[in-house]
Design an enzyme around this catalytic site. Sequence first.
Site, PDB file in Angstrom:
ATOM      1  N   CYS A  33      -3.730  -7.558   7.575  1.00  0.00           N
ATOM      2  CA  CYS A  33      -4.550  -8.582   6.911  1.00  0.00           C
ATOM      3  C   CYS A  33      -5.413  -7.964   5.801  1.00  0.00           C
ATOM      4  CB  CYS A  33      -5.415  -9.254   7.986  1.00  0.00           C
ATOM      5  SG  CYS A  33      -6.777 -10.238   7.367  1.00  0.00           S
ATOM      6  N   CYS A  36      -9.139  -8.690   5.986  1.00  0.00           N
ATOM      7  CA  CYS A  36      -9.731  -7.935   7.106  1.00  0.00           C
ATOM      8  C   CYS A  36     -10.113  -6.528   6.643  1.00  0.00           C
ATOM      9  CB  CYS A  36      -8.743  -7.837   8.273  1.00  0.00           C
ATOM     10  SG  CYS A  36      -8.305  -9.429   8.990  1.00  0.00           S
TER      11      CYS A  36
END
Length: 105
Positions: A33, A36
């Site tokens: 991600c 993230c």
Amino acid sequence: MAGKVCIVNESNWEQEVLNSDLPVLVDFWAPWCGPCRLIAPVIEELAEELEGKAKICKLNTDENPNIAMKYGIRAIPTIMVFKNGQVVDTKVGVQPKEVLKSLLV
């Protein structure tokens, strides 16, 4: 990963998050991600700044799907704040450090 960030998983979730005396911020994330990875340094800074006042944890949703499912994680990063074992706030997506800090202090 900074030493102050607590890595949680299905074996230590209850002890580290639900039974914590301190407020706990959990970053639900996954290695693939991009957002993230963007928020990771902010999470580490919060762990440094709030040491002793709050617990900052990360949970890899790929490795711990049961917890992610239990809390209805549909997008990552999702940040949840727990107090006395209960979810008291949730933010989805990259958030400014001050917003996350304000959830805890």
